[in-house]
Design a protein around this motif. Structure first.
Motif, short mmCIF file in Angstrom:
data_model
loop_
_atom_site.label_atom_id
_atom_site.label_comp_id
_atom_site.label_asym_id
_atom_site.label_seq_id
_atom_site.Cartn_x
_atom_site.Cartn_y
_atom_site.Cartn_z
N UNK A 1 24.36 12.82 -0.03
CA UNK A 1 24.63 13.66 -1.25
C UNK A 1 26.20 13.93 -1.12
N UNK A 2 27.05 14.57 -2.11
CA UNK A 2 27.62 14.81 -2.35
C UNK A 2 28.00 16.02 -2.53
N UNK A 3 28.74 16.78 -2.22
CA UNK A 3 28.48 18.19 -3.10
C UNK A 3 30.00 19.05 -1.85
N UNK A 4 29.72 20.09 -2.85
CA UNK A 4 31.35 21.41 -2.36
C UNK A 4 32.53 21.25 -2.87
N UNK A 5 33.04 20.71 -4.33
CA UNK A 5 33.95 20.57 -4.54
C UNK A 5 34.59 21.50 -5.23
N UNK A 6 34.25 22.50 -4.68
CA UNK A 6 34.66 23.73 -4.97
C UNK A 6 35.28 24.30 -6.45
N UNK A 7 36.80 24.57 -6.67
CA UNK A 7 37.13 24.87 -8.02
C UNK A 7 38.06 24.00 -8.46
N UNK A 8 37.98 22.86 -7.21
CA UNK A 8 38.72 21.31 -7.50
C UNK A 8 38.25 20.13 -8.21
N UNK A 9 36.87 20.51 -9.18
CA UNK A 9 36.51 19.44 -9.49
C UNK A 9 36.83 18.82 -10.34
N UNK A 10 37.49 18.49 -11.46
CA UNK A 10 37.91 17.34 -12.48
C UNK A 10 39.07 17.13 -11.45
N UNK A 11 40.06 18.05 -10.43
CA UNK A 11 40.85 17.57 -10.05
C UNK A 11 40.86 16.19 -8.92
N UNK A 12 39.21 15.90 -8.08
CA UNK A 12 39.12 15.83 -7.32
C UNK A 12 38.58 14.92 -7.40
N UNK A 13 37.45 14.64 -8.68
CA UNK A 13 36.35 14.54 -9.09
C UNK A 13 36.68 12.56 -8.80
#
Length: 373
Positions: A312-324
């Motif tokens: 499972x991969x989850x919890x990228x919060x408001x930083x999705x594109x920055x850290x994906x």
């Protein structure tokens, strides 16, 4: 039966499915929404790649994930079958004279959370004519500013479309408009769950944080890079895309309300944009959008393996594109290890985590935060 079934066709799901398919795995992807990605949180985003600026509010783990992901975006985007607007022209931070106390507070937080290597030449002070020279569109409206030259941005919707095309090109078996229940996971060698808030049943504490953005068409302004306007009450970002389109955002609201943007939020967003440049007053509002970002209690992304066949991969919060990209890269590496039986049990998972560059990403099967000792 596919080697991997990816659940969720938002940003993380598409990235992971793409990288696995490129590596030669048979991949199926299941998404309850349409192929455009319009129903995903990734659709409502500015897609700014600004780890140093985000250090004002993000812990060091997220800042360093962002820095690593920015390099990975530069490597991955040319591999896609369709072009994606990608810019590394830096971030400009400005403030009105009445709000000049905001910059020292912002800088103090950045210096606490950002590694020294990012701070070296990472913040350039601009004064007077230097501000105009760096961003001519702003004229002489701001006497002081700071340029963060290493940062970037991309076009989120072009990226979702390009990833969709890449999945087709690699013959990924895509199942759009398909909702997968927790008690009826598809048959596969490995299931990778990237459903965001759709996976709340499997993630204790997972919640949504509402974000609201405006998309505006404003010809003639000509901002050359994302601009952040510091303000004690409603700090603002404006990300210029192609064809005089701008994404304007600021708000973050606790709760999973998926209703339209509030009048108050719209007024604050657009008034702040107008204060940055009066020509926004003649712009045309294309969209006012809201969505909820999947967020874990510690605001960190997480990878969890159940000890059997579900990652499972989850919890990228408001930083999705920055850290994906970096999170996806880590998930794909672990998926390889699971498929090839390099990781067979929870002891092997613990050893894998300990050897990782990002051990704090990994959670035990019970979905509790991992120790960093």
């Amino acid at each position: 039966m596919p080697d991997v079934a990816v659940l969720g066709g938002g940003l993380s799901g598409r990235l992971i499915a793409w990288r696995l398919a490129r590596a030669g795995h048979r991949v199926a992807l299941y998404e309850q929404g349409e192929s455009s990605g319009r129903s995903a949180a990734a659709w409502v985003a500015a897609a700014m790649l600004a780890p140093l600026a985000e250090a004002a509010n993000a812990e060091p783990l997220l800042v360093e994930l962002g820095a690593a992901s920015l390099k990975r975006w530069a490597e991955w985007l040319p591999q896609l079958p369709q072009p994606v607007f990608f810019q590394r022209n830096g971030t400009l931070i400005v403030w009105h004279a009445a709000d000049r106390a905001e910059w020292p507070l912002f800088e103090q937080r950045v210096r606490v959370n950002a590694p020294v290597t990012m701070l070296h030449d990472g913040i350039v002070a601009l004064h007077g004519a230097q501000v105009t020279q760096a961003e001519p569109a702003l004229g002489m409206r701001f006497h002081d500013a700071r340029l963060l030259p290493g940062e970037g941005q991309l076009d989120n919707r072009q990226l979702l479309a390009a990833l969709g095309a890449a999945l087709d090109e690699l013959h990924v078996d895509t199942h759009w408009h398909t909702c997968v229940r927790e008690d009826a996971l598809p048959a596969a060698g490995l299931v990778i769950d990237c459903r965001g808030l759709g996976a709340k049943q499997a993630w204790p504490g997972l919640r949504g944080l509402r974000g609201e953005v405006a998309r505006v068409h404003a010809p003639g302004i000509g901002l050359s890079r994302p601009v952040r306007l510091l303000h004690p009450r409603y700090p603002l970002y404006i990300a210029p895309k192609q064809d005089d389109h701008y994404v304007i955002g600021a708000t973050e609201i606790e709760g999973e309300d998926m209703s339209p943007v509030s009048v108050r939020s719209a007024l604050e967003l657009l008034s702040a944009a107008y204060s940055l440049h009066p020509a926004f007053g003649e712009g045309r509002i294309l969209e006012l959008n809201a969505h909820c970002r999947p967020t874990l209690p510690d605001h960190r992304p997480a990878l969890s393996w159940d000890g059997a066949s579900v990652l499972r991969v989850n919890g990228l919060y408001r930083h999705g594109y920055m850290i994906a990209p970096e999170v996806a890269h880590e998930a794909v590496a672990l998926a390889h290890a699971l498929l090839e039986a390099q990781v067979r049990d929870l002891d092997g998972f613990d050893a894998w985590r300990a050897a990782s560059r990002w051990p704090m990403l990994y959670r035990a099967a019970a979905l509790q935060p991992c120790s960093t000792d």
